[in-house]
Design a protein around this motif. Sequence first.
Motif, PDB file in Angstrom:
ATOM      1  N   ALA A   1      49.332  38.052 -19.319  1.00  0.00           N
ATOM      2  CA  ALA A   1      48.316  37.723 -20.137  1.00  0.00           C
ATOM      3  C   ALA A   1      47.365  38.818 -20.215  1.00  0.00           C
ATOM      4  CB  ALA A   1      47.526  36.502 -19.168  1.00  0.00           C
ATOM      5  N   ALA A   2      46.460  38.695 -21.120  1.00  0.00           N
ATOM      6  CA  ALA A   2      45.184  39.630 -21.583  1.00  0.00           C
ATOM      7  C   ALA A   2      44.307  39.650 -20.456  1.00  0.00           C
ATOM      8  CB  ALA A   2      44.791  39.565 -22.906  1.00  0.00           C
ATOM      9  N   GLU A   3      43.560  40.508 -19.924  1.00  0.00           N
ATOM     10  CA  GLU A   3      42.402  40.566 -19.105  1.00  0.00           C
ATOM     11  C   GLU A   3      41.324  40.044 -20.215  1.00  0.00           C
ATOM     12  OE1 GLU A   3      42.194  43.832 -15.662  1.00  0.00           O
ATOM     13  OE2 GLU A   3      42.044  44.437 -17.538  1.00  0.00           O
ATOM     14  N   ARG A   4      40.268  39.448 -19.298  1.00  0.00           N
ATOM     15  CA  ARG A   4      39.160  38.991 -20.139  1.00  0.00           C
ATOM     16  C   ARG A   4      37.850  39.734 -19.624  1.00  0.00           C
ATOM     17  NH1 ARG A   4      38.188  32.950 -19.583  1.00  0.00           N
ATOM     18  NH2 ARG A   4      39.717  32.793 -21.267  1.00  0.00           N
ATOM     19  N   LEU A   5      37.212  40.327 -20.604  1.00  0.00           N
ATOM     20  CA  LEU A   5      35.970  40.877 -20.524  1.00  0.00           C
ATOM     21  C   LEU A   5      34.765  39.811 -21.094  1.00  0.00           C
ATOM     22  CD1 LEU A   5      33.995  43.192 -19.979  1.00  0.00           C
ATOM     23  CD2 LEU A   5      34.443  44.061 -22.338  1.00  0.00           C
ATOM     24  N   VAL A   6      33.908  39.730 -20.188  1.00  0.00           N
ATOM     25  CA  VAL A   6      32.744  38.728 -20.504  1.00  0.00           C
ATOM     26  C   VAL A   6      31.555  39.789 -20.554  1.00  0.00           C
ATOM     27  CG1 VAL A   6      31.171  37.253 -19.700  1.00  0.00           C
ATOM     28  CG2 VAL A   6      33.817  36.359 -19.739  1.00  0.00           C
TER      29      VAL A   6
ATOM     30  N   LYS B   1      41.452  49.201 -26.268  1.00  0.00           N
ATOM     31  CA  LYS B   1      42.326  48.311 -25.947  1.00  0.00           C
ATOM     32  C   LYS B   1      42.200  47.118 -27.250  1.00  0.00           C
ATOM     33  CE  LYS B   1      42.782  48.835 -21.065  1.00  0.00           C
ATOM     34  NZ  LYS B   1      42.734  47.937 -19.739  1.00  0.00           N
ATOM     35  N   GLY B   2      43.626  46.492 -27.584  1.00  0.00           N
ATOM     36  CA  GLY B   2      43.747  45.382 -28.597  1.00  0.00           C
ATOM     37  C   GLY B   2      43.568  44.306 -28.010  1.00  0.00           C
ATOM     38  N   PRO B   3      43.425  42.818 -28.719  1.00  0.00           N
ATOM     39  CA  PRO B   3      43.238  41.771 -28.290  1.00  0.00           C
ATOM     40  C   PRO B   3      44.476  41.394 -27.266  1.00  0.00           C
ATOM     41  CG  PRO B   3      42.884  41.910 -30.550  1.00  0.00           C
ATOM     42  CD  PRO B   3      43.435  42.991 -30.107  1.00  0.00           C
TER      43      PRO B   3
ATOM     44  N   GLU C   1      40.945  40.453 -23.815  1.00  0.00           N
ATOM     45  CA  GLU C   1      40.161  39.493 -24.549  1.00  0.00           C
ATOM     46  C   GLU C   1      38.550  39.862 -24.334  1.00  0.00           C
ATOM     47  OE1 GLU C   1      39.380  34.559 -24.376  1.00  0.00           O
ATOM     48  OE2 GLU C   1      40.562  35.514 -22.875  1.00  0.00           O
ATOM     49  N   ILE C   2      37.923  39.626 -25.269  1.00  0.00           N
ATOM     50  CA  ILE C   2      36.314  39.946 -25.134  1.00  0.00           C
ATOM     51  C   ILE C   2      35.566  38.875 -25.511  1.00  0.00           C
ATOM     52  CG2 ILE C   2      34.336  41.445 -25.677  1.00  0.00           C
ATOM     53  CD1 ILE C   2      36.246  43.822 -26.176  1.00  0.00           C
ATOM     54  N   VAL C   3      34.798  38.353 -24.524  1.00  0.00           N
ATOM     55  CA  VAL C   3      33.915  37.065 -25.012  1.00  0.00           C
ATOM     56  C   VAL C   3      32.399  37.531 -24.584  1.00  0.00           C
ATOM     57  CG1 VAL C   3      33.206  34.789 -24.382  1.00  0.00           C
ATOM     58  CG2 VAL C   3      35.501  35.448 -24.325  1.00  0.00           C
TER      59      VAL C   3
END
Length: 462
Positions: free
Chosen positions: A2-7, A26-28, A32-34
């Motif tokens: 799973a992709a890491e999530r950046l908030v 880094k691609g999606p 993941e960028i929120v």
Amino acid sequence: MAAERLVVIGGGAAGMSAASPARRLKGPDELEIVAFERGHFTSYSACGIPYWVSGDVGARDDLIARTPEEHRERSIDLRMRTEVTGLDVSGRRVRALDRESGEAYWTGYDKLVIATGARPVRPELPGMDAAGVHGVQTLDDGQALLDSLDALGTEGARRAVVVGAGYIGVEMAEAMLKRGFEVTVLNRGEQPMATLDPDMGRLVHEAMDGLGITTVNGAAVTEILTGADGRVTGVATDAVRYPADVVVLGIGVEPETGLAREAGLPLGPQGGLLTDQAMRVVGHEDIWAGGDCVEVLDLVSGRPRHIPLGTHANKHGQVIGSNVGGGYGTFPGVVGTAVSKVCDLEIARTGLREKDAAAVGLRFVTATIESTQRAGYYPGAKPMTVKMIAELRTGRLLGVQIVGREGSAKRVDVAAVALTARMTVEQMTALDLGYAPPFSPVWDPVLVAARKAVAAVRGAGS
């Protein structure tokens, strides 16, 4: 995997300047960028708001570098009108509130960027929340001020009181003057522009008076006066009441770090988040912070400082985004360079003031010179004053302040480079600066000040 999530908390200069390079690296499928932004706008120039209000900048959208839609096209999940109201560091999650729907929810993160910015200082005084009282920190603030001015119309009294005489205060004084208002600036300090020494601030005061702006020093506001309709009618100090149809707050800003404080993150003496050179929050491996909510190293004094400027915020974001995305970047610190103007008067400073140098135990000499920004015989030559502060004995440059007319302020960049390089004033006298009569006297005013500072250092030594 799973992709890491950046908030990212905050959609302004630092937050989106961090999200964008992280996405490029880094691609999606990897990251993941929120991003959460509580206002209506992203990636805009807050520094341009006074010039939009004055009419020098024609439209609000001219200040916007990138819209929410443009960020979303780059696979950034940007959630507008959504405020982060809670931060759970141990649980690695943030609590968000959708201001439109009222929905509240938690979002987990692997990496977190705090870019909550700063908030205008708004003293708890009677009437401070009255209609017609405005701060100018965000585009929403600027729009509210313009709507308020439009509601006043063009008939009858048009009186503006600006509370505070720092950068925002003097810039908003100019904006209100250009819009045809009678302008009074109420300043608690000895002189306007407390970022300068008082002798240089006096030059600003004299110039503002010459422009038709009434500046009252030593004026502590005690109350905002209102009418029966709840709208502002004036501003009261201990001694005088000043009538006003609109009040603009230019008292300054303070770091917006309530979330960080509640979460137990480390804060500096001025309330800003503390980070290392990678802009990582001290003691927290996966949390970064940048922009107006942090304190950074002052390279001259060696101490942390809160300096809310868009230049720094964008650099912070670039460093953070590179590090989050697997690259490498550092932000070594600042020397405290800033420029401003009120009408045709330009104001600049970098490094330490006299009281800053004294506060960190430095012994120093000062040198002040008067010159012109062009050759004296060239048309358009106007007065320019340069003040230089140098360390006693070593002659190391500690600070420079400039007040003058067109072509004066950006000369401070020479001093900023000299400070960063830890040059002495004697070394500065040998700098090979550009010369032609339309741009400078044969001896540039900065070099004249350096020569006088050298003499002061030598005289003190003897």
